[in-house]
Design a protein around this motif. Structure first.
Motif, PDB file in Angstrom:
ATOM      1  N   THR A  18      53.004  -9.157  39.630  1.00 12.57           N
ATOM      2  CA  THR A  18      51.772  -8.409  39.966  1.00 12.57           C
ATOM      3  C   THR A  18      51.815  -7.498  41.224  1.00 12.57           C
ATOM      4  OG1 THR A  18      50.952  -9.953  41.262  1.00 12.57           O
ATOM      5  CG2 THR A  18      49.983  -9.880  38.998  1.00 12.57           C
ATOM      6  N   HIS A  19      53.015  -7.937  41.880  1.00 13.28           N
ATOM      7  CA  HIS A  19      53.534  -7.047  43.294  1.00 13.28           C
ATOM      8  C   HIS A  19      54.874  -7.671  43.721  1.00 13.28           C
ATOM      9  CE1 HIS A  19      51.953 -11.015  44.465  1.00 13.28           C
ATOM     10  NE2 HIS A  19      52.943 -10.922  45.766  1.00 13.28           N
ATOM     11  N   THR A  69      52.535  -2.893  44.930  1.00  9.73           N
ATOM     12  CA  THR A  69      51.833  -3.438  43.639  1.00  9.73           C
ATOM     13  C   THR A  69      52.644  -2.171  42.537  1.00  9.73           C
ATOM     14  OG1 THR A  69      50.084  -1.842  43.699  1.00  9.73           O
ATOM     15  CG2 THR A  69      49.908  -3.983  44.376  1.00  9.73           C
ATOM     16  N   ASP A 136      53.952 -12.959  41.166  1.00 11.52           N
ATOM     17  CA  ASP A 136      52.599 -13.068  40.660  1.00 11.52           C
ATOM     18  C   ASP A 136      51.587 -13.512  41.669  1.00 11.52           C
ATOM     19  OD1 ASP A 136      52.479 -15.653  40.791  1.00 11.52           O
ATOM     20  OD2 ASP A 136      52.503 -16.085  38.564  1.00 11.52           O
ATOM     21  N   ARG A 137      50.186 -13.216  41.370  1.00 11.06           N
ATOM     22  CA  ARG A 137      49.138 -13.299  42.010  1.00 11.06           C
ATOM     23  C   ARG A 137      49.230 -14.789  42.456  1.00 11.06           C
ATOM     24  NH1 ARG A 137      46.837 -10.753  37.865  1.00 11.06           N
ATOM     25  NH2 ARG A 137      45.901  -8.720  38.524  1.00 11.06           N
TER      26      ARG A 137
END
Length: 140
Positions: A18-19, A69, A136-137
């Protein structure tokens, strides 16, 4: 803290980043040598950069120079840092090592989960290591 990450592997990952963490480590040659003698090179070594690029995620957050991101923004950070290192290289980087070609390969690597990592010895006996790794998050 354990992170779920897109693995540094040849097959597609089930977990999509996600980033992107942009890592930078700089140290003098004497520090590099000292860390090599005093630190283990395993995952618990807090001050030395990791052996495997993907292991940056389990190192201290102080090595994170930027977070993006967008894969292109992460690539742009990496290439800008590389260009700065290239200008100060201890041994000149050959003209055929083009930043444009490197940028294209870095973006493809980031998009496919094969995290790019560059290193360069600089004048004055300093080494700089750069990497982009997706996460990921769950890492924050």
């Amino acid at each position: 803290m354990a992170h779920r990450i897109a693995p540094d592997a040849a097959r597609p990952s089930d977990v999509q980043p996600t980033h992107y963490h942009c890592y930078k480590w700089t140290g003098g040659g004497q520090e590099w040598e000292r860390l090599g003698k005093s630190d283990t090179l395993d995952l618990n070594s807090p001050d030395r950069p990791p052996i495997r690029t993907v292991d940056w995620l389990i190192k201290s957050a102080r090595f994170i120079a930027a977070v993006h991101t967008d894969p292109q923004a992460a690539r742009d950070w990496l290439i800008a840092e590389w260009d700065q290192a290239r200008e100060k290289a201890m041994n000149p980087v050959p003209a055929w090592v083009s930043s444009q070609d490197r940028a294209a390969r870095a973006l493809k690597a980031i998009e496919t989960g094969c995290w790019p990592s560059y290193g360069q010895w600089l004048t004055g006996g300093t080494i700089v290591l750069l990497a982009v790794v997706g996460s990921d998050r769950a890492c924050h």
